[in-house]
Design a protein around this motif. Sequence first.
Motif, PDB file in Angstrom:
ATOM      1  N   LEU A 200      43.098  31.874  30.982  1.00 51.57           N
ATOM      2  CA  LEU A 200      42.028  32.070  31.951  1.00 51.57           C
ATOM      3  C   LEU A 200      41.779  30.751  32.666  1.00 51.57           C
ATOM      4  O   LEU A 200      41.501  29.735  32.015  1.00 51.57           O
ATOM      5  N   VAL A 201      41.901  30.746  33.989  1.00 54.79           N
ATOM      6  CA  VAL A 201      41.593  29.544  34.764  1.00 54.79           C
ATOM      7  C   VAL A 201      40.160  29.698  35.271  1.00 54.79           C
ATOM      8  O   VAL A 201      39.860  30.627  36.024  1.00 54.79           O
ATOM      9  N   LEU A 202      39.286  28.820  34.828  1.00 56.84           N
ATOM     10  CA  LEU A 202      37.882  28.846  35.247  1.00 56.84           C
ATOM     11  C   LEU A 202      37.725  27.839  36.383  1.00 56.84           C
ATOM     12  O   LEU A 202      37.742  26.624  36.161  1.00 56.84           O
ATOM     13  N   VAL A 203      37.621  28.341  37.598  1.00 61.16           N
ATOM     14  CA  VAL A 203      37.595  27.468  38.770  1.00 61.16           C
ATOM     15  C   VAL A 203      36.164  27.010  39.021  1.00 61.16           C
ATOM     16  O   VAL A 203      35.333  27.751  39.532  1.00 61.16           O
ATOM     17  N   ALA A 204      35.898  25.764  38.617  1.00 59.04           N
ATOM     18  CA  ALA A 204      34.569  25.187  38.783  1.00 59.04           C
ATOM     19  C   ALA A 204      34.455  24.497  40.135  1.00 59.04           C
ATOM     20  O   ALA A 204      33.367  24.294  40.648  1.00 59.04           O
ATOM     21  N   PRO A 322      38.101  40.120  26.784  1.00 58.63           N
ATOM     22  CA  PRO A 322      36.931  40.771  27.381  1.00 58.63           C
ATOM     23  C   PRO A 322      35.613  40.103  26.989  1.00 58.63           C
ATOM     24  O   PRO A 322      34.791  39.795  27.866  1.00 58.63           O
ATOM     25  N   GLU A 323      35.432  39.848  25.693  1.00 57.77           N
ATOM     26  CA  GLU A 323      34.163  39.258  25.255  1.00 57.77           C
ATOM     27  C   GLU A 323      33.980  37.859  25.829  1.00 57.77           C
ATOM     28  O   GLU A 323      32.902  37.513  26.320  1.00 57.77           O
ATOM     29  N   PHE A 324      35.031  37.050  25.787  1.00 61.02           N
ATOM     30  CA  PHE A 324      34.873  35.671  26.262  1.00 61.02           C
ATOM     31  C   PHE A 324      34.598  35.631  27.767  1.00 61.02           C
ATOM     32  O   PHE A 324      33.749  34.867  28.225  1.00 61.02           O
ATOM     33  N   VAL A 325      35.298  36.464  28.533  1.00 59.59           N
ATOM     34  CA  VAL A 325      35.071  36.496  29.985  1.00 59.59           C
ATOM     35  C   VAL A 325      33.631  36.907  30.292  1.00 59.59           C
ATOM     36  O   VAL A 325      32.962  36.301  31.147  1.00 59.59           O
ATOM     37  N   HIS A 326      33.141  37.898  29.573  1.00 59.21           N
ATOM     38  CA  HIS A 326      31.770  38.346  29.835  1.00 59.21           C
ATOM     39  C   HIS A 326      30.739  37.328  29.343  1.00 59.21           C
ATOM     40  O   HIS A 326      29.639  37.233  29.889  1.00 59.21           O
ATOM     41  N   MET A 327      31.115  36.543  28.357  1.00 57.21           N
ATOM     42  CA  MET A 327      30.235  35.459  27.925  1.00 57.21           C
ATOM     43  C   MET A 327      30.174  34.363  29.001  1.00 57.21           C
ATOM     44  O   MET A 327      29.108  33.811  29.278  1.00 57.21           O
ATOM     45  N   VAL A 328      31.320  34.067  29.609  1.00 58.46           N
ATOM     46  CA  VAL A 328      31.336  33.101  30.713  1.00 58.46           C
ATOM     47  C   VAL A 328      30.453  33.620  31.854  1.00 58.46           C
ATOM     48  O   VAL A 328      29.667  32.867  32.445  1.00 58.46           O
ATOM     49  N   GLN A 329      30.552  34.907  32.145  1.00 59.95           N
ATOM     50  CA  GLN A 329      29.711  35.503  33.197  1.00 59.95           C
ATOM     51  C   GLN A 329      28.223  35.380  32.867  1.00 59.95           C
ATOM     52  O   GLN A 329      27.403  35.173  33.759  1.00 59.95           O
ATOM     53  N   PHE A 330      27.902  35.521  31.584  1.00 59.95           N
ATOM     54  CA  PHE A 330      26.493  35.451  31.175  1.00 59.95           C
ATOM     55  C   PHE A 330      25.960  34.027  31.300  1.00 59.95           C
ATOM     56  O   PHE A 330      24.863  33.807  31.820  1.00 59.95           O
ATOM     57  N   PHE A 331      26.744  33.043  30.826  1.00 63.58           N
ATOM     58  CA  PHE A 331      26.257  31.658  30.825  1.00 63.58           C
ATOM     59  C   PHE A 331      26.498  30.917  32.141  1.00 63.58           C
ATOM     60  O   PHE A 331      25.929  29.856  32.374  1.00 63.58           O
ATOM     61  N   PHE A 332      27.326  31.483  33.000  1.00 65.01           N
ATOM     62  CA  PHE A 332      27.552  30.928  34.347  1.00 65.01           C
ATOM     63  C   PHE A 332      27.403  32.067  35.355  1.00 65.01           C
ATOM     64  O   PHE A 332      28.387  32.503  35.954  1.00 65.01           O
ATOM     65  N   PRO A 333      26.167  32.567  35.537  1.00 62.20           N
ATOM     66  CA  PRO A 333      25.990  33.748  36.394  1.00 62.20           C
ATOM     67  C   PRO A 333      26.549  33.498  37.807  1.00 62.20           C
ATOM     68  O   PRO A 333      26.167  32.535  38.464  1.00 62.20           O
ATOM     69  N   PRO A 334      27.482  34.362  38.253  1.00 61.24           N
ATOM     70  CA  PRO A 334      28.111  34.126  39.556  1.00 61.24           C
ATOM     71  C   PRO A 334      27.276  34.659  40.703  1.00 61.24           C
ATOM     72  O   PRO A 334      26.415  35.520  40.527  1.00 61.24           O
ATOM     73  N   GLU A 335      27.560  34.143  41.880  1.00 57.63           N
ATOM     74  CA  GLU A 335      26.949  34.655  43.119  1.00 57.63           C
ATOM     75  C   GLU A 335      27.580  35.985  43.493  1.00 57.63           C
ATOM     76  O   GLU A 335      26.938  36.868  44.025  1.00 57.63           O
ATOM     77  N   THR A 336      28.882  36.098  43.222  1.00 63.07           N
ATOM     78  CA  THR A 336      29.643  37.258  43.690  1.00 63.07           C
ATOM     79  C   THR A 336      29.587  38.411  42.687  1.00 63.07           C
ATOM     80  O   THR A 336      29.159  38.236  41.548  1.00 63.07           O
ATOM     81  N   ASN A 337      30.058  39.578  43.134  1.00 62.00           N
ATOM     82  CA  ASN A 337      30.134  40.702  42.204  1.00 62.00           C
ATOM     83  C   ASN A 337      31.342  40.530  41.279  1.00 62.00           C
ATOM     84  O   ASN A 337      32.181  39.654  41.490  1.00 62.00           O
ATOM     85  N   GLU A 338      31.423  41.376  40.268  1.00 64.04           N
ATOM     86  CA  GLU A 338      32.456  41.211  39.242  1.00 64.04           C
ATOM     87  C   GLU A 338      33.872  41.276  39.807  1.00 64.04           C
ATOM     88  O   GLU A 338      34.755  40.525  39.395  1.00 64.04           O
ATOM     89  N   ALA A 339      34.089  42.125  40.795  1.00 62.61           N
ATOM     90  CA  ALA A 339      35.439  42.285  41.373  1.00 62.61           C
ATOM     91  C   ALA A 339      35.923  40.979  41.998  1.00 62.61           C
ATOM     92  O   ALA A 339      37.103  40.653  41.942  1.00 62.61           O
ATOM     93  N   ASP A 340      35.011  40.227  42.612  1.00 66.38           N
ATOM     94  CA  ASP A 340      35.382  38.954  43.235  1.00 66.38           C
ATOM     95  C   ASP A 340      35.420  37.813  42.220  1.00 66.38           C
ATOM     96  O   ASP A 340      36.078  36.804  42.444  1.00 66.38           O
ATOM     97  N   LEU A 345      44.947  39.478  36.173  1.00 64.78           N
ATOM     98  CA  LEU A 345      45.095  40.575  35.213  1.00 64.78           C
ATOM     99  C   LEU A 345      43.751  41.226  34.941  1.00 64.78           C
ATOM    100  O   LEU A 345      42.741  40.529  34.780  1.00 64.78           O
ATOM    101  N   PRO A 346      43.696  42.579  34.876  1.00 67.71           N
ATOM    102  CA  PRO A 346      42.411  43.244  34.650  1.00 67.71           C
ATOM    103  C   PRO A 346      41.810  42.881  33.297  1.00 67.71           C
ATOM    104  O   PRO A 346      42.528  42.636  32.334  1.00 67.71           O
ATOM    105  N   VAL A 347      40.480  42.830  33.282  1.00 70.08           N
ATOM    106  CA  VAL A 347      39.743  42.505  32.046  1.00 70.08           C
ATOM    107  C   VAL A 347      38.848  43.690  31.716  1.00 70.08           C
ATOM    108  O   VAL A 347      38.067  44.142  32.559  1.00 70.08           O
ATOM    109  N   THR A 375      45.413  35.387  33.576  1.00 73.58           N
ATOM    110  CA  THR A 375      46.873  35.409  33.664  1.00 73.58           C
ATOM    111  C   THR A 375      47.505  35.248  32.280  1.00 73.58           C
ATOM    112  O   THR A 375      46.821  35.318  31.265  1.00 73.58           O
ATOM    113  N   LYS A 376      48.811  35.041  32.255  1.00 75.22           N
ATOM    114  CA  LYS A 376      49.558  34.894  31.003  1.00 75.22           C
ATOM    115  C   LYS A 376      50.783  34.014  31.279  1.00 75.22           C
ATOM    116  O   LYS A 376      51.004  33.590  32.415  1.00 75.22           O
TER     117      LYS A 376
END
Length: 402
Positions: A200-204, A322-340, A345-347, A375-376
């Motif tokens: 997972l590339v987390l683009v900060a 899935p859990e880790f990605v959603h944890m990142v979403q929780f602790f770094f709430p994005p401006e965009t919707n989930e699709a963006d 690769l789908p999560v 990705t992988k």
Amino acid sequence: MPEDRTEQPHIVTCTAPVNIAVIKYWGKRNEDIILPINSSLSVTLHQDQLKTTTTVATSRSFQEDRIWLNGKEEDITHPRLQSCLREIRRLARKRRNDGDSGVDSASLSHKVHICSVNNFPTAAGLASSAAGFACLVYSLARVFGVEGELSGIARQGSGSACRSMYGGFVQWIMGNKEDGKDSLAQQVEPETHWPELRILVLVASAERKPVGSTSGMQTSVKTSCLLKHRAESVVPGRMVEMTEAIRKKDFAAFAELTMKDSNQFHATCLDTYPPIFYLNHVSQQIISLVHRYNKHYGETRVAYTFDAGPNAVIFTLQQHVPEFVHMVQFFFPPETNEADFIKGLPVNCASLSEELKQGIGLEPMPKGINYIISTKAGPGPRVVEDPTQHLLLSDGFPKKTM
């Protein structure tokens, strides 16, 4: 003088991958031909998510060598570009002189037009130069009929580019010879070796980094005592341990080594005088998140690594994504919707327990992460057979849409 566009050029298009080092390369013992002070090891990322595409055309009608990068013409006289062009042409001439009928003698004197695009932010700590030079060398080799070992040429464009010449898990052996003939990349295991591994590339930040890798390395080599200790006393053992962890698919060992080596690399940046700061407050928060997540479960489920930039690259196994990605979403709430927010690769969906959120115990950091690329591990460079994918038109000039 206008260029004669009557003759159809010989056109080849190739793609090449990004690689992420888990044992870091930092520091050269020879700046001219790019020889490192230590060996390194990386994972090649899948080109379905991250790649450079390069089209090379040769024609008798071209007046000069030219290059366009991401839609803008650049200076082809750059020494590293020239090194790659010179070496490929030299090998092509050698093959012709050795009597190889596969080399077209006339084309060796032709000028080249090169057009290259990345599908990810350039110069944002995502190893864009590695993919770019690997793709350049692979494409030039195809155009000029050069076969065999190419990683030593890619290395002269950008050190880590030699590792992008192979898929899967790749080591760059530092070598000992002054001419660099033994400083080459080698595949440790193919991309099919560890199918459960996910990246997972987390683009900060997609901004250009304040201190480029080349100048940063030069200052570190001159001023950091820790860098010398790392190269001589730490990396040789870690290369052996990392190779063994990959071969055994031992995620806990792989993850711990990856994080320790990333941390030591950034420690050498701090030990550089004046110090270099590639990590920002978001990067530090991601590091805390990973360690707290692993501690919560009492096992190493996730690892981070950072190159010369603030973006985190996360390694984990497929079942934890899935859990880790959603944890990142929780602790770094994005401006965009989930699709963006989640690309690649789908999560799958996952719910976070209150116990986990409280166990992590960090303050959310809104908009800290722009998006995630899922990705992988993937293959090395490849030829694009579809002519509609060429970045240059049949006259050898870039398509206007770029």
